[in-house]
Design a protein around this motif. Structure first.
Motif, short mmCIF file in Angstrom:
data_model
loop_
_atom_site.label_atom_id
_atom_site.label_comp_id
_atom_site.label_asym_id
_atom_site.label_seq_id
_atom_site.Cartn_x
_atom_site.Cartn_y
_atom_site.Cartn_z
N LEU A 2 2.78 -9.16 9.99
CA LEU A 2 2.39 -8.80 8.66
C LEU A 2 1.30 -7.68 8.53
N LEU A 3 0.33 -7.57 9.50
CA LEU A 3 -0.47 -6.49 9.37
C LEU A 3 -0.13 -5.24 9.68
N LYS A 4 0.69 -5.09 10.54
CA LYS A 4 1.44 -3.85 10.98
C LYS A 4 0.50 -2.67 11.32
N GLY A 5 -0.82 -3.12 11.99
CA GLY A 5 -1.50 -1.91 12.45
C GLY A 5 -2.68 -1.89 11.44
N ARG A 6 -2.86 -2.75 10.32
CA ARG A 6 -3.77 -2.48 9.31
C ARG A 6 -5.19 -3.01 10.07
N THR A 7 -6.32 -2.79 9.82
CA THR A 7 -7.34 -3.27 10.33
C THR A 7 -8.62 -3.41 9.37
N ARG A 8 -8.28 -3.23 8.04
CA ARG A 8 -9.39 -3.38 6.84
C ARG A 8 -8.60 -4.04 5.74
N GLY A 9 -9.44 -4.52 4.83
CA GLY A 9 -8.76 -4.60 3.41
C GLY A 9 -8.24 -6.15 3.40
N PRO A 10 -7.76 -6.55 2.45
CA PRO A 10 -7.02 -7.98 2.22
C PRO A 10 -5.90 -8.18 3.02
N VAL A 11 -5.96 -9.41 3.54
CA VAL A 11 -4.69 -9.75 4.47
C VAL A 11 -3.35 -9.81 3.60
N PHE A 12 -3.51 -10.43 2.41
CA PHE A 12 -2.30 -10.40 1.65
C PHE A 12 -2.67 -9.55 0.30
N ILE A 13 -1.34 -8.48 0.46
CA ILE A 13 -1.57 -7.61 -0.65
C ILE A 13 -0.19 -7.39 -1.59
N THR A 14 -0.11 -6.83 -2.61
CA THR A 14 0.82 -6.76 -3.33
C THR A 14 1.75 -5.40 -2.88
N HIS A 15 2.77 -5.47 -3.32
CA HIS A 15 3.76 -4.35 -3.07
C HIS A 15 3.48 -2.90 -3.81
N ARG A 16 2.82 -3.06 -4.66
CA ARG A 16 2.71 -1.63 -5.68
C ARG A 16 0.84 -1.57 -5.54
N ARG A 17 0.61 -0.36 -5.99
CA ARG A 17 -0.64 -0.05 -6.43
C ARG A 17 -1.08 -0.44 -7.71
N PRO A 18 -2.21 -1.07 -8.07
CA PRO A 18 -2.53 -1.08 -9.42
C PRO A 18 -2.42 -0.14 -10.44
N GLY A 19 -2.19 -0.65 -11.60
CA GLY A 19 -1.93 0.61 -12.63
C GLY A 19 -3.41 1.22 -12.94
N PRO A 20 -3.27 2.23 -13.59
CA PRO A 20 -4.46 3.19 -13.79
C PRO A 20 -5.57 2.80 -14.71
N GLY A 21 -5.14 1.64 -15.30
CA GLY A 21 -6.29 1.04 -16.33
C GLY A 21 -6.94 -0.12 -15.41
N LYS A 22 -6.66 -0.62 -14.25
CA LYS A 22 -7.23 -1.62 -13.65
C LYS A 22 -8.29 -1.26 -12.62
N VAL A 23 -9.36 -1.73 -12.89
CA VAL A 23 -10.40 -1.41 -11.90
C VAL A 23 -10.91 -2.68 -10.96
#
Length: 215
Positions: free
Chosen positions: A98-119
């Motif tokens: 699942l991590l595929k070499g990622r070393t930082r950030g949430p373990v479980f993430i969405t498949h898309r980036r958050p919208g422009p208005g979401k902080v």
């Protein structure tokens, strides 16, 4: 807290769910981790890669009702009292994929980036992909979609994986003290609410009372 109507899913049902081809790797890992840790879904979704001890098959979580070590405004997650959850081989096999070499950030993430208005807080965004942490609502909807037989809203609830894990441990002979340690519940009466042995398990233990050599 679960009530007497909370379903207990069998090991076979859980294994079959995770083995299905249409269930993506992210959900396979989440479902297996929820079952093997017997943790609350909010606790697991809040875990970051930096928190994982992959070799030791464990990680700290911010438990339900966790108290702050100090009382001050803007306290960080590290200022909260954390508890440790443990997983087994199934989760250990899936997490590196699942991590595929990622070393930082949430373990479980969405498949898309958050919208422009979401902080979002920096901790809730993967620095490598820009994708946000998977939310409870999203995870619950995915599990419902994978298990619903009578239309939307009729599938499993994520809490059933915790409930089932503790029942299976109890059926396997885990003591009340061990169930309390695994669930991180402080009161024995709360642990008992999770333990609903199956008719087969009751029949098996009843066989110890029969005549002849004890099995």
């Amino acid at each position: 807290m679960p009530d007497s109507d909370t379903p207990v899913r069998s090991r076979m049902e859980i294994d079959r769910l995770i083995a299905r081809r249409e269930v993506e790797l992210r959900e396979k890992t989440l479902y297996r981790m929820l079952y093997e840790t017997a943790a609350r879904i909010e606790e697991i979704l809040d875990v970051n890669i930096e928190d994982l001890n992959l070799a030791g098959r464990r990680c700290p979580v911010k438990a339900k009702g966790a108290r702050a070590k100090t009382r001050r405004r803007g306290q960080a997650r590290e200022d909260l009292v954390l508890e440790t959850v443990y997983w087994d081989a199934g989760t250990a096999r899936l997490l590196p994929r699942l991590l595929k070499g990622r070393t930082r950030g949430p373990v479980f993430i969405t498949h898309r980036r958050p919208g422009p208005g979401k902080v979002l807080a920096p901790r809730d965004v993967c620095p490598d992909t820009g994708c946000a942490r998977l939310s409870y609502g999203q995870a619950r909807a995915l599990l419902d979609a994978h298990t619903a037989l009578g239309g939307p809203g009729t599938g499993w609830d994520p809490h059933e994986l915790r409930h089932s894990a503790l029942t299976h441990l109890g059926e396997g002979g885990a003591s009340l003290l061990m169930l309390m340690a695994k669930s991180r519940l402080k009161k024995p009466e709360n642990v008992r609410r999770y333990f609903h042995p199956s008719p087969e398990a009751i029949a098996e233990v009843t066989s110890l009372l029969g005549p002849g050599p004890r099995r």
